[in-house]
Design an enzyme around this catalytic site. Structure first.
Site, PDB file in Angstrom:
ATOM      1  N   GLY A   1       0.846  -1.094   0.111  1.00 35.14           N
ATOM      2  CA  GLY A   1      -0.064   0.103   0.137  1.00 35.14           C
ATOM      3  C   GLY A   1       0.794   1.311   0.099  1.00 35.14           C
ATOM      4  O   GLY A   1       0.417   2.393  -0.188  1.00 35.14           O
TER       5      GLY A   1
ATOM      6  N   CYS B   1      -0.774  -7.972  -3.172  1.00 37.93           N
ATOM      7  CA  CYS B   1      -0.960  -9.267  -3.263  1.00 37.93           C
ATOM      8  C   CYS B   1      -1.215  -9.187  -4.874  1.00 37.93           C
ATOM      9  O   CYS B   1      -0.776 -10.256  -5.637  1.00 37.93           O
ATOM     10  CB  CYS B   1      -2.273  -9.352  -2.568  1.00 37.93           C
ATOM     11  SG  CYS B   1      -3.532  -8.252  -3.068  1.00 37.93           S
ATOM     12  N   ASN B   2      -1.664  -8.494  -5.667  1.00 36.50           N
ATOM     13  CA  ASN B   2      -2.055  -8.543  -6.814  1.00 36.50           C
ATOM     14  C   ASN B   2      -0.615  -8.518  -7.786  1.00 36.50           C
ATOM     15  O   ASN B   2      -0.449  -9.389  -8.824  1.00 36.50           O
ATOM     16  CB  ASN B   2      -2.851  -7.457  -7.476  1.00 36.50           C
ATOM     17  CG  ASN B   2      -4.387  -7.686  -7.425  1.00 36.50           C
ATOM     18  OD1 ASN B   2      -4.814  -9.073  -7.327  1.00 36.50           O
ATOM     19  ND2 ASN B   2      -5.220  -6.824  -6.613  1.00 36.50           N
TER      20      ASN B   2
ATOM     21  N   ARG C   1     -11.650  -8.355  -5.311  1.00 36.19           N
ATOM     22  CA  ARG C   1     -12.826  -8.441  -4.169  1.00 36.19           C
ATOM     23  C   ARG C   1     -12.834  -7.220  -3.652  1.00 36.19           C
ATOM     24  O   ARG C   1     -11.991  -6.288  -3.784  1.00 36.19           O
ATOM     25  CB  ARG C   1     -12.324  -9.447  -3.383  1.00 36.19           C
ATOM     26  CG  ARG C   1     -11.478  -9.301  -2.232  1.00 36.19           C
ATOM     27  CD  ARG C   1     -10.542  -8.034  -2.010  1.00 36.19           C
ATOM     28  NE  ARG C   1      -9.705  -7.605  -0.808  1.00 36.19           N
ATOM     29  CZ  ARG C   1      -9.419  -6.413  -0.630  1.00 36.19           C
ATOM     30  NH1 ARG C   1      -9.387  -5.680  -1.584  1.00 36.19           N
ATOM     31  NH2 ARG C   1      -8.571  -6.427   0.497  1.00 36.19           N
TER      32      ARG C   1
ATOM     33  N   HIS D   1      -9.180 -12.157  -5.259  1.00 33.19           N
ATOM     34  CA  HIS D   1      -9.342 -11.645  -6.503  1.00 33.19           C
ATOM     35  C   HIS D   1      -8.926 -12.700  -7.253  1.00 33.19           C
ATOM     36  O   HIS D   1      -8.480 -14.133  -7.170  1.00 33.19           O
ATOM     37  CB  HIS D   1      -7.975 -10.715  -6.615  1.00 33.19           C
ATOM     38  CG  HIS D   1      -7.639  -9.751  -5.584  1.00 33.19           C
ATOM     39  ND1 HIS D   1      -8.601  -8.787  -5.506  1.00 33.19           N
ATOM     40  CD2 HIS D   1      -6.786  -9.554  -4.575  1.00 33.19           C
ATOM     41  CE1 HIS D   1      -8.326  -7.818  -4.511  1.00 33.19           C
ATOM     42  NE2 HIS D   1      -7.108  -8.120  -4.080  1.00 33.19           N
TER      43      HIS D   1
ATOM     44  N   GLN E   1      -6.130 -12.131  -1.186  1.00 34.43           N
ATOM     45  CA  GLN E   1      -5.315 -10.968  -0.766  1.00 34.43           C
ATOM     46  C   GLN E   1      -4.744 -11.005   0.581  1.00 34.43           C
ATOM     47  O   GLN E   1      -3.865  -9.989   0.768  1.00 34.43           O
ATOM     48  CB  GLN E   1      -6.241 -10.035  -1.166  1.00 34.43           C
ATOM     49  CG  GLN E   1      -7.341  -9.694  -0.203  1.00 34.43           C
ATOM     50  CD  GLN E   1      -8.706 -11.037  -0.302  1.00 34.43           C
ATOM     51  OE1 GLN E   1      -8.482 -11.794  -1.276  1.00 34.43           O
ATOM     52  NE2 GLN E   1      -9.478 -10.831   0.667  1.00 34.43           N
TER      53      GLN E   1
END
Lengths: 357, 357
Positions: free
Chosen positions: B110, B140-141, B168, B220, B301
Site C-alpha cells: 500500500g 497481493c496482485n 474483491r 481476487h 489477498q
C-alpha cells in the site's frame, strides 16, 4: 475405544471425522464419499481410510489415483457406530443398510424426526439416546435454540418464545445456492417448521418461529424474544449464559461486529476451519423489558452440531453421563471460546517462541 | 536468530507474525497493535508480547485487562528487523521512527515505491534487497502477477501482457466496504495502476491492466493474456507452472469451482485461517492461440504476500540466497499445495489414528 465410521464426507462429515479423531475414547475407522473430489483428497492427506459410499462408483476413485479401503458396507462392518452425514433424505434411505448390519447410526437434522428413535441435543436430553438404533442430531438452528432455551426454562420458566431466524443462503462453497440480492420470506408461511423441530427436544416449550433467507454464507442469526415466567436481570442472564459451555457470550470489548468477525476470531484462535461450535450470543444485545427477554445469537451452520454428534456417539452406549461426555468433547475438541484457548493453542501451535527482550 | 518485530497486527500482520514464529532462524520479538480488540486478545492467547502501536493509547489496553510489554519504540529497540503491516500510508509515516533506531523495515504494497530503497518479490529480485533500510513487499496482485510473468518471460520471452483484475471488494471482516450489488470499473481509467506496479519488479515487461471490483471478499481473480515471443504448448506451460513452488496448479479432478472451494480446500488441508499462499491457477483455463496465452488465476489477498515478507526479512541480511530462503519459508510455513501436505499435517494434526479394520 468406540469404533466410529463416517458415511458422507462433506460439510458436516469431515468435521465430525476430525472431531472423532481427537477423542481419547474413539477410533475413526474411516470415511465414505461418493466422488473423488478435493475433499476425498484431503481425507487421504489426513490418513483416513477412504470408502466408496456408492459401490458402483468405486472405479472413479481408482481413475483419480485414490486408493479405497472398500465400500460403505465394509465401513459399517468395521464400525461400532456410524455417523451418517449424507445429504438430507439420503440418511433415511441408508437406515436399512445400518439395520441390516445391526449397527446403530446417528442421522443429521435434515432427516425427519419420525424415522428415528430419538432426537438429540447433548445438554438437554442425552439420557434418552441410550440403546437407540437410530438417533437424530437435530439441525444447527434447532441445536442453537435448544441450548439457549433449556437453561432459561430451568432458571426462569418459559411462557412463550418468538424467534425470527435470519438464515444464510448456502454454505461458502455452495455456488449453486441463492439468493444473491434478495431477502426471502423462507418459508413464507408462518410459523415456520423450526418451532416444531425445537419441540422434538423441548416438547413443553411454546415457540413460534419465522424464517427469512438473505445473501450470506457464514452463519445464521437469530433474533430471539422469550417471555419468561419471572423477570430476569441482565447481569443474572449474562451469568447464566456465561456458565453454558456451548454458548460463547461475545463481550463488547472484543469489537466483534458480525458473523465475519466471529469467523475471523475463531480462525485467529487456531480453530480448524475457523469453526464456531458454540452459540455466539452478543452480550450487548441482551435486553429485558419486564418479563420479556430480547437477544441476538449467531449460529455457525457448519459447526455447532459437531460436538453434539460426538456426544451422541457416547450417548448411544450409555456408559458415560451427559456431563462426562460433554466435558470430554469440550476438552478434546476445544469447545468453549476463551476458556480453552490454551488447549487450542497447545494442539495447533507447536512452536511458540516467547519474546526475550 | 533474526529478531523480528511486527508493527500492525491486522490482516497481514497477524499472518506474518505466525509465519515468523514457524521459521527456524527467526524469533518473534512481539507485535504492536493500536487497540485492544479480539485480534489483540488472540495475540496474547498465542503468547506474543503485545506492544502499543500508539503510546497515547496504552491505557486502553490496561482498561481491557491486557498486559503490554511496552510501546512501539520498545518493540523496535528489541528487534533486528521490523515488518510494518499498518494500513496504507501509515507505513511511510512510520519510516522515520525506524530510521531513528537504525532498524531496517519492510513496508507493504500500500506504500509508494518512491519511499523505499527497493520493491520485492522473492522469486524475481531477492538479491536487490541486501542492505536496504526500507524494503517494500509489493501488493497481493503485483506479487501474483510477478510470480506468473517472470517464468514466462525467462522461458518464452514476453511481447505484451494484458490483464483484467476482477477484485474483491473487501476482506471478509471489512463490513464497511462495498460494493454489495454492483460491478465497478475500479479504477475507471485505463490502464490501471497495477501495470506500473508490476514494473517495479519486472521493469522490462510491457503490461496493460484493467481493474473491476465485485461483491466478493474471498480472493481476487485475474484474467490474463500474454503474447509470447515464441509459441508454447499447453503441456509445456503446465509443466513450467507446476515447477513454481508458489503457483498452485488447480487440477480439474479436484472439482474446485471457484474461490470459495479454494478456501475450503485450504482449510480442509489444515492450513491456518484457510490461507492460500500460492497463486491458484486453474489448469483447465490455460489456452494457447498461436503465441497468445490465456489463463485465469486467483489470488488470496490476505495471504500471498506472507511468504514474501518472510523471504524479505532474510534478504535484508544478505546471508542466504533466494533459493535457500524460499526453500526454508516454503518448508516451515507449508507453502506448496499438495507437495507439503504431509508437513502441514504433521504440524497441525498431532493425533492421527489410522483405521485398523
Amino acid at each position: 475405544m468406540i469404533r466410529v465410521g463416517v458415511n458422507g464426507y462433506g460439510t458436516i462429515g469431515k468435521r465430525v471425522a476430525d472431531a472423532v479423531r481427537l477423542q481419547p475414547d474413539m477410533q475413526l475407522t474411516g470415511v465414505a464419499k461418493t466422488r473423488p473430489n478435493y475433499e476425498a483428497a484431503t481425507a487421504l492427506q489426513n490418513g483416513y481410510a477412504l470408502y466408496s459410499a456408492i459401490p458402483e462408483r468405486s472405479h472413479l476413485f481408482a481413475e483419480a489415483g485414490m486408493e479405497l479401503a472398500g465400500d460403505v458396507d465394509d465401513l459399517v462392518r468395521a464400525s461400532d457406530v456410524i455417523v451418517d452425514a449424507t445429504p438430507s433424505g439420503v440418511g433415511a434411505e441408508n437406515a436399512d443398510r445400518y439395520r441390516a448390519h445391526d449397527t446403530p447410526a446417528i442421522l443429521q437434522g435434515g432427516e425427519s424426526a419420525d424415522c428415528v428413535d430419538a432426537s438429540f441435543v447433548a445438554g438437554v436430553n442425552y439420557d434418552e439416546a441410550a440403546g437407540a438404533d437410530l438417533l437424530r442430531v437435530v439441525s444447527c438452528n434447532t441445536t442453537g435454540l435448544s441450548r439457549l432455551l433449556d437453561p432459561l426454562d430451568r432458571e426462569y420458566g418459559i411462557e412463550k418464545v418468538r424467534v425470527t431466524l435470519v438464515r444464510r443462503g448456502g454454505d461458502p462453497g455452495q455456488t449453486d445456492r441463492g439468493p444473491i440480492n434478495d431477502i426471502l420470506p423462507d418459508p413464507v408461511t408462518v410459523p415456520s417448521h423450526h418451532g416444531p423441530d425445537v419441540n422434538t427436544i423441548l416438547p413443553e416449550v411454546d415457540i413460534d418461529t419465522v424464517g427469512l433467507t438473505v445473501p450470506a454464507t457464514l452463519m445464521h442469526v437469530h433474533s430471539v424474544n422469550v417471555t419468561l415466567d419471572t423477570a430476569p436481570t441482565r447481569s443474572a442472564l449474562a451469568d447464566l449464559f456465561g456458565r453454558q459451555s456451548r454458548i460463547f457470550l461475545v463481550d463488547e470489548t472484543l469489537d466483534i461486529d458480525g458473523t465475519a468477525d466471529l469467523k475471523e476470531f475463531a480462525a485467529d484462535s487456531g480453530r480448524p476451519r475457523g469453526d464456531l461450535w458454540e452459540n455466539c450470543l452478543w452480550q450487548e444485545s441482551i435486553a429485558v423489558e419486564g418479563t420479556d427477554l430480547y437477544l441476538m445469537q449467531s449460529i455457525h451452520q457448519e459447526a455447532d452440531v459437531v460436538p453434539e454428534n460426538i456426544d451422541a456417539i457416547r450417548a448411544l452406549g450409555g456408559e458415560r453421563t451427559a456431563d462426562e461426555s460433554m466435558a470430554l468433547t469440550n476438552e478434546y475438541l476445544g469447545v468453549g471460546m476463551g476458556s480453552t484457548s490454551a488447549d487450542i493453542r497447545t494442539r495447533f501451535s507447536s512452536a511458540i517462541q516467547p519474546a526475550d527482550d
